[in-house]
Design a protein around this motif. Structure first.
Motif, PDB file in Angstrom:
ATOM      1  N   UNK A  42       0.828  -1.209   0.000  1.00 29.96           N
ATOM      2  CA  UNK A  42       0.000   0.000   0.000  1.00 29.96           C
ATOM      3  C   UNK A  42       0.866   1.265   0.000  1.00 29.96           C
ATOM      4  N   UNK A  43       1.953   1.230   0.749  1.00 25.47           N
ATOM      5  CA  UNK A  43       2.869   2.380   0.778  1.00 25.47           C
ATOM      6  C   UNK A  43       3.467   2.638  -0.607  1.00 25.47           C
ATOM      7  N   UNK A  44       3.927   1.586  -1.247  1.00 24.36           N
ATOM      8  CA  UNK A  44       4.535   1.737  -2.572  1.00 24.36           C
ATOM      9  C   UNK A  44       3.538   2.298  -3.577  1.00 24.36           C
ATOM     10  N   UNK A 220      -3.852  -4.411 -23.139  1.00 25.30           N
ATOM     11  CA  UNK A 220      -3.323  -4.149 -21.800  1.00 25.30           C
ATOM     12  C   UNK A 220      -2.695  -5.408 -21.219  1.00 25.30           C
ATOM     13  N   UNK A 221      -1.670  -5.233 -20.421  1.00 31.27           N
ATOM     14  CA  UNK A 221      -1.049  -6.346 -19.710  1.00 31.27           C
ATOM     15  C   UNK A 221      -1.567  -6.381 -18.275  1.00 31.27           C
ATOM     16  N   UNK A 222      -1.314  -7.488 -17.617  1.00 34.17           N
ATOM     17  CA  UNK A 222      -1.633  -7.601 -16.193  1.00 34.17           C
ATOM     18  C   UNK A 222      -0.372  -7.943 -15.414  1.00 34.17           C
ATOM     19  N   UNK A 223      -0.081  -7.162 -14.394  1.00 37.36           N
ATOM     20  CA  UNK A 223       0.991  -7.462 -13.446  1.00 37.36           C
ATOM     21  C   UNK A 223       0.338  -7.907 -12.143  1.00 37.36           C
ATOM     22  N   UNK A 224       0.843  -8.983 -11.559  1.00 40.71           N
ATOM     23  CA  UNK A 224       0.307  -9.419 -10.263  1.00 40.71           C
ATOM     24  C   UNK A 224       1.460  -9.786  -9.332  1.00 40.71           C
ATOM     25  N   UNK A 225       1.278  -9.475  -8.063  1.00 45.31           N
ATOM     26  CA  UNK A 225       2.252  -9.837  -7.041  1.00 45.31           C
ATOM     27  C   UNK A 225       1.513 -10.266  -5.778  1.00 45.31           C
ATOM     28  N   UNK A 226       2.229 -10.942  -4.906  1.00 45.26           N
ATOM     29  CA  UNK A 226       1.735 -11.307  -3.579  1.00 45.26           C
ATOM     30  C   UNK A 226       2.507 -10.494  -2.539  1.00 45.26           C
ATOM     31  N   UNK A 227       1.870 -10.016  -1.501  1.00 41.66           N
ATOM     32  CA  UNK A 227       2.617  -9.268  -0.477  1.00 41.66           C
ATOM     33  C   UNK A 227       3.804 -10.034   0.090  1.00 41.66           C
ATOM     34  N   UNK A 228       3.706 -11.360   0.224  1.00 38.12           N
ATOM     35  CA  UNK A 228       4.834 -12.122   0.775  1.00 38.12           C
ATOM     36  C   UNK A 228       6.058 -12.096  -0.147  1.00 38.12           C
ATOM     37  N   UNK A 256      12.156  -4.112  -5.875  1.00 41.59           N
ATOM     38  CA  UNK A 256      12.849  -3.268  -6.851  1.00 41.59           C
ATOM     39  C   UNK A 256      12.199  -3.358  -8.223  1.00 41.59           C
ATOM     40  N   UNK A 257      11.868  -4.568  -8.652  1.00 36.95           N
ATOM     41  CA  UNK A 257      11.219  -4.740  -9.952  1.00 36.95           C
ATOM     42  C   UNK A 257       9.852  -4.071  -9.971  1.00 36.95           C
ATOM     43  N   UNK A 258       9.106  -4.218  -8.891  1.00 40.99           N
ATOM     44  CA  UNK A 258       7.785  -3.594  -8.829  1.00 40.99           C
ATOM     45  C   UNK A 258       7.892  -2.075  -8.907  1.00 40.99           C
ATOM     46  N   UNK A 262       6.182   0.364 -11.730  1.00 38.88           N
ATOM     47  CA  UNK A 262       5.286   1.460 -11.363  1.00 38.88           C
ATOM     48  C   UNK A 262       5.761   2.787 -11.951  1.00 38.88           C
ATOM     49  N   UNK A 263       7.070   2.928 -12.083  1.00 37.93           N
ATOM     50  CA  UNK A 263       7.635   4.157 -12.658  1.00 37.93           C
ATOM     51  C   UNK A 263       7.540   4.181 -14.186  1.00 37.93           C
ATOM     52  N   UNK A 264       7.615   3.004 -14.795  1.00 40.16           N
ATOM     53  CA  UNK A 264       7.716   2.928 -16.267  1.00 40.16           C
ATOM     54  C   UNK A 264       6.356   2.848 -16.960  1.00 40.16           C
ATOM     55  N   UNK A 265       5.361   2.181 -16.326  1.00 43.93           N
ATOM     56  CA  UNK A 265       4.096   1.911 -16.984  1.00 43.93           C
ATOM     57  C   UNK A 265       2.917   2.524 -16.232  1.00 43.93           C
TER      58      UNK A 265
END
Length: 289
Positions: A42-44, A220-228, A256-258, A262-265
């Motif tokens: 959430x912070x990011x 559109x693409x989809x990016x997904x991550x898990x908090x862990x 770092x990748x996330x 977030x900065x690029x897309x």
């Protein structure tokens, strides 16, 4: 082009990779890190002015209803990830209905509103469990992201459509489907931009894949991550080698990748992207109209 960003909110001990060694009735005995890790996500997102769809496990909503409210109050969409992180194809239709109904109720109680989006644990709506879509429609879900168009040992439908579309169910109801992103090379769909695929691939490869989907395929693409995945210091669980590799490899690189993505897309919640990019299928043939 705006892409979809989705977060699967579960703890490190919930994952399918550890299902054979972590009993569900022992979940309460593991240190909980989901609240802290989701707070970091959430912070990011706040720092980059990005909103997303958070698919929250019902078990997490039951233990941390305040976390679900915090997600919603930060402007994000709340979706359902089932209650017990059970693979759909290992359930009967009756068990699946009971699981999602319980999770949906907990989530809606937490946010005081409707929850209409679903993602199956480990993308486990497969060719053998497509019946789940009819149950989702009957239970009030209108958006889904559970069908991965790849070949995998635990999930996937190789011939499934790769981009957002509307499925017309036998009941006449409609569900907007957003498959996890793939790039097609030499006739094969390669998974990109999420979870272990994000961790294992170099950032340059992920960035290229998203640009290709956006600029060449004009989707559109989809990016997904898990908090862990943003928690390299999480407790280690004794499990078979492949399970440990899938879960722990390159955890230190995820944040770092996330940040770079977030900065690029450009990103938005899945529901908002689907409102723009969605083609309807014929109920008779499954082909786009």
């Amino acid at each position: 082009m705006t892409n979809a960003l989705t977060i699967d909110v579960e703890d490190y001990f919930h994952v399918a990779a550890f299902a054979g060694v972590v009993r569900r009735d022992h979940w309460d005995s593991y240190p909980r890190r989901v609240e802290r890790n989701t707070g970091r996500v959430l912070e990011l997102l706040s720092q980059h002015g990005v909103r997303a769809t958070f698919f929250v496990l019902g078990w997490v909503a039951e233990k941390f209803p305040g976390l679900v409210r915090a997600i919603r109050e930060a402007g994000h969409r709340v979706g359902c990830h089932g209650y017990a992180h059970e693979m759909v194809y290992r359930n009967t239709p009756e068990e699946f209905r009971a699981d999602i109904r319980k999770a949906k109720g907990l989530l809606e109680d937490a946010i005081g509103g409707a929850v209409e989006s679903f993602r199956a644990p480990s993308y486990s709506i497969t060719a053998e469990s497509l019946w789940a879509l009819e149950i989702l429609g009957a239970e009030g879900f209108t958006h889904d992201s559970s069908i991965f168009p790849i070949v995998h040992d635990q999930y996937g439908i190789r011939a499934a459509r790769r981009f957002p579309h509307t499925k017309v169910l036998k009941s006449g109801r409609r569900i907007k489907e957003f498959p996890p992103s793939t790039v097609r090379l030499c006739g094969i769909n390669f998974p990109v931009a999420g979870g272990g695929y994000l961790r294992l691939a170099p950032y340059a490869a992920t960035s290229w894949a998203i640009r290709h989907i956006n600029l060449v395929e004009r989707q559109p693409a989809m990016v997904y991550v898990h908090p862990w995945e943003l928690d390299p210091d999480q407790p280690r669980i004794a499990a078979p080698w492949l399970s440990r590799f899938r879960h722990y490899q390159n955890l230190e690189s995820t944040e770092t990748k996330l940040k770079k993505l977030l900065e690029r897309f450009s990103f938005a919640p899945m529901e908002e992207v689907l409102a723009t990019y969605c083609k309807e299928e014929s109920p008779a043939t499954g082909e786009p109209l």
